[in-house]
Design a protein around this motif. Structure first.
Motif, short mmCIF file in Angstrom:
data_model
loop_
_atom_site.label_atom_id
_atom_site.label_comp_id
_atom_site.label_asym_id
_atom_site.label_seq_id
_atom_site.Cartn_x
_atom_site.Cartn_y
_atom_site.Cartn_z
N PHE A 91 30.99 64.81 28.38
CA PHE A 91 31.64 64.74 29.68
C PHE A 91 31.51 63.32 30.24
O PHE A 91 30.41 62.79 30.35
N ASN A 142 36.01 66.38 33.71
CA ASN A 142 35.57 67.71 34.13
C ASN A 142 36.61 68.79 33.88
O ASN A 142 36.37 69.97 34.13
N GLU A 147 35.26 71.65 31.91
CA GLU A 147 34.20 72.52 32.44
C GLU A 147 34.63 73.98 32.47
O GLU A 147 33.89 74.87 32.06
N VAL A 175 26.63 69.34 23.71
CA VAL A 175 27.22 68.82 24.94
C VAL A 175 26.42 67.62 25.41
O VAL A 175 25.18 67.64 25.40
N ASP A 226 26.16 65.35 28.80
CA ASP A 226 26.54 65.40 30.21
C ASP A 226 26.10 64.11 30.90
O ASP A 226 24.91 63.84 31.04
N GLN A 277 28.38 72.66 38.43
CA GLN A 277 29.07 71.91 37.39
C GLN A 277 28.16 71.65 36.20
O GLN A 277 28.58 71.77 35.04
N ALA A 278 26.91 71.25 36.47
CA ALA A 278 25.96 70.99 35.38
C ALA A 278 25.75 72.23 34.53
O ALA A 278 25.69 72.15 33.29
N ARG A 333 28.82 72.86 32.36
CA ARG A 333 28.85 71.95 31.22
C ARG A 333 27.87 72.42 30.15
O ARG A 333 28.19 72.41 28.96
N LYS A 334 26.70 72.83 30.56
CA LYS A 334 25.72 73.34 29.60
C LYS A 334 26.28 74.55 28.85
O LYS A 334 26.13 74.66 27.63
N CYS A 354 22.32 70.89 24.99
CA CYS A 354 22.91 70.13 26.09
C CYS A 354 22.01 68.93 26.39
O CYS A 354 20.85 69.09 26.76
N ARG A 406 21.38 65.99 28.75
CA ARG A 406 21.69 65.48 30.09
C ARG A 406 21.17 64.06 30.23
O ARG A 406 19.98 63.82 30.01
N TYR A 425 18.55 66.59 38.49
CA TYR A 425 19.29 67.86 38.45
C TYR A 425 18.86 68.76 39.61
O TYR A 425 19.71 69.37 40.28
#
Length: 708
Positions: A259, A320, A323, A334, A336, A363-364, A367-368, A379, A381, A388
């Motif tokens: 992302f 996004n 998403e 993923v 992020d 959103q996080a 994405r995960k 994922c 990050r 977060y």
């Protein structure tokens, strides 16, 4: 520009086998047989086992709030249930993005076994597949908003599915209120409000305590990793590239979804990944890099939905949009970045701009979840865990952060004079509504009483935002609509990315752009590019030689045809100004006159301008502008970007001060303000509508030494 990379940047990867780009034709063996697999795929969707209960809830209620996790099948199956099981004659399915509306329509058409545009179709701005007999119509929320304005009881539709409502776009928030009005007039209308991450309780309460239903998705475990330090925004592209390449070299098969914030960052990352992977021995897994953003290439779109293959890894670089709007099978990893570009109105600059901001927790988590749809995933990050934990829970609705002139004009056009009393889910600030009314008054779309004018009603007929609609109407009066239609078609798409500049051919790209650039500014440069491309039979080779985005031109051509149709239908003949380009500049000025600036200083950093109608001290012309190296004394601009090195004006056009009285100097502007206020009986309401300091005017009245 992307950060320059070398293999030394990736020395932390253990025994990195190198990869090569997948260059052969895509094997037909990788494709599923549609005849044998589509029915099976539908049966395996989580929504299928809850079909009876969902239909029962819909039958018993006018509105149902349905939270369905990504991959549950809600977007593809619900429209079919409504038509095939409940006998709905026509269903509208809204999506916030064009690519989602088109891809969903294509998929559902395959599932029902009919050509796209017959039983199932789509409608987005400047593109439609389907007719009055189409039963399932996917459309953007902007198109459906126009449907609401056209027919307040929505009698053409038996049911409406409002999908991805968690995004809370400006159009969608307006639709909520209009749909509530339609529900009071039509007890037979069915409405399903759905999303993967929405606050079901809030939506249920807004829709008069509607029942809510939840469909779980298929979700495998996803291992989450964080960094010790947040990545700096300006080095984000390089950090994403490092992580993607590290995963590709050091992990098992499985597609990668990264992302990123926007098209430009994605293009830079794609080029950097390609350089790293091609600059080493060709051993290891095949791969293909796919870009996914608003301007996604049609070929990339086809690649995206090909079935996953253990012999070839997809490296998907996305905004996004990935998403929730599009479901991609095969993603195991993923990445992020933790940011998203968000449209935000700046009252200082009086312009909307796309600014990178931190994402929300919702959103996080979305994405995960992309990594755990078909298999256990990972994922990565690119921020700390504490970062977060500090994210907002959900997105800030667009209506709370953007300029509202378009919505205000639309509501006024259907007789809602007091916009503040409209039934918004979250009411915008009163000052925002007043400022929108002031902008519309300056564009002559509203009169002094705040009522819509004949010009405002003509603007409504044009599928453009008010400032652009005003430019088009002015061009009709000035007899330069042919040129202006092309310009509007260009800036309505991808004008900021019209030219591309490959790292290996920067000098050639700069020379090609210079040859096409026009002294009058960016708008007429876009016109010149389109004209030369069209006169060369829209040849992709011409675009390649001149380092111009062929797809942007092709899409602009479709928009131009649509705008020509609108003008001929509602305003008569299209005329050309020939060589008198000042008419085009004056037409552009009519929409952007509020965004004017005067050159005050030359410097190595750039040529410094001062806004004449804003608190903003200074701004520079964007380096991408055709006027960057030859700055005129006065300019107007479409957009303002706030960057770490200053404010940059984009889509800039040169103007002459005599074309507009208020360009002649601030003293004349002050005089005009005082005169209008005085002629309106020194009314404080006039001051509020026009965002003028009432106390300052009253003090000036006491001090004045002349008579009006």
């Amino acid at each position: 520009m992307a950060h320059s990379s070398s293999l030394s940047d990736f020395q932390g990867v253990q025994n990195p086998p190198q990869a090569r780009r997948f260059q052969s034709n895509h094997s037909r063996n990788n494709r599923r047989n549609p005849a044998t697999s589509i029915d099976q795929q539908r049966r395996e969707l989580p929504i299928t086992e809850r079909k009876a209960a969902i239909l029962d809830t819909i039958l018993k209620n006018q509105v149902v709030v349905l939270r369905g996790e990504t991959g549950s099948g809600k977007s593809t199956q619900l429209p079919q249930y409504l038509v095939d099981d409940l006998g709905c004659l026509k269903v509208a399915c809204t999506q916030p993005r064009r690519v989602a509306a088109k891809s969903l329509a294509k998929r559902v058409a395959q599932e029902v076994g009919s050509p796209l545009g017959t039983k199932v179709g789509y409608q987005i701005r400047h593109d439609k597949k389907g007719d009055d007999s189409t039963q399932i119509m996917f459309m953007t929320d902007g198109i459906f908003l126009l449907e609401c304005l056209k027919e307040d009881n929505l009698r053409d539709y038996s049911a409406i599915i409002l999908d991805e409502v968690h995004e809370r776009t400006l159009n969608m928030d307006t639709i909520f209120g209009l749909v509530k009005q339609a529900l009071k007039k039509r007890t037979d209308l069915k409405v399903i409000v759905t999303s993967a991450t929405m606050d079901s309780g809030k939506f249920a309460e807004y829709f008069d305590n509607a029942p809510s239903y939840e469909i779980p998705g298929r979700q495998y475990d996803v291992q989450v990793s964080y960094l010790d330090q947040d990545v700096i925004l300006r080095s984000m592209t390089h950090q994403v590239v490092q992580k993607v390449v590290g995963i590709h070299w050091g992990n098992d098969p499985g597609d990668i979804l990264a992302f990123m914030t926007g098209k430009e960052e994605i293009e830079d990352a794609a080029e950097e990944i390609q350089q790293v992977l091609l600059g080493s021995p060709a051993t290891g897994m095949n791969y293909v890099i796919i870009q996914l953003h608003r301007a996604v290439d049609r070929n990339d779109n086809d690649l995206l939905f090909e079935p996953p293959s253990p012999q070839r890894r997809k490296i998907i670089l996305a905004t996004n949009i990935a998403e929730t709007s599009i479901t991609i099978d095969g993603v195991k990893y993923v990445v992020d970045c933790g940011y998203v570009k968000q449209k935000k109105y700046d009252p200082r600059t009086k312009t909307d701009s796309l600014t990178p901001v931190k994402i929300s927790k919702a959103q996080a988590n979305q994405r995960k979840g992309r990594a755990g749809r078909t298999q256990p995933g990972e994922c990565h990050r690119l921020y700390r865990k504490t970062t977060y934990e500090g994210f907002d829970e959900i997105n800030v609705p667009e209506i709370m952060r953007v300029q509202l002139s378009q919505v205000v004009l639309l509501l006024k056009s259907i007789g809602i004079s007091d916009v503040q009393r409209f039934d918004f889910m979250d009411k915008p600030n009163l000052d925002s509504i007043r400022e929108a009314e002031a902008v519309l008054a300056q564009l002559e779309a509203l009169d002094q009483s705040g009522n819509i004018t004949s010009i405002g009603r003509r603007m409504i007929e044009i599928p453009l935002e008010p400032q652009l609609a005003k430019i088009l109407l002015t061009s009709i009066d000035l007899e330069c609509s042919k040129e202006v239609i092309i310009i509007l078609a260009m800036i309505n798409n991808f004008s900021q990315n019209l030219f591309y500049r490959p790292r290996k051919f920067q000098k050639q790209a700069d020379a090609a752009k210079k040859a096409l650039s026009q002294a009058e500014g960016d708008m007429l440069t876009y016109y010149e590019v389109f004209k030369q491309w069209f006169n060369n039979d829209c040849d992709p080779q011409w675009s390649r030689r001149n380092f111009v985005n062929q797809q942007a031109l092709e899409e602009a051509l479709e928009v131009e045809k649509n705008l020509q149709y609108v003008v001929r239908k509602t305003h008569g003949e299209i005329r050309s100004c020939g060589n008198d380009r000042t008419k085009v500049q004056q037409a552009v000025l009519s929409g952007f006159f509020m965004n004017r600036a005067k050159l005050i200083q030359h410097s190595k950093k750039g040529n410094l301008y001062r806004r004449t109608n804003s608190d903003l001290e200074s701004a520079y012309i964007s380096r991408k502008s055709s006027l960057f190296t030859c700055p005129p004394q006065w300019v107007i601009f479409q957009d303002m970007l706030t960057l770490c090195n200053g404010n940059q004006m984009c889509n800039v056009t040169a103007v002459q001060p005599e074309w507009l009285p208020c360009l002649k100097g601030d003293m004349l502007t002050y005089y005009e303000v005082f005169k209008q206020w005085f002629n309106n009986d020194c009314d404080p309401q006039w001051s509020k509508r026009n965002f003028v300091n009432q106390q300052a005017l009253e003090e000036a009245l006491e001090r004045r030494t002349y008579s009006m």
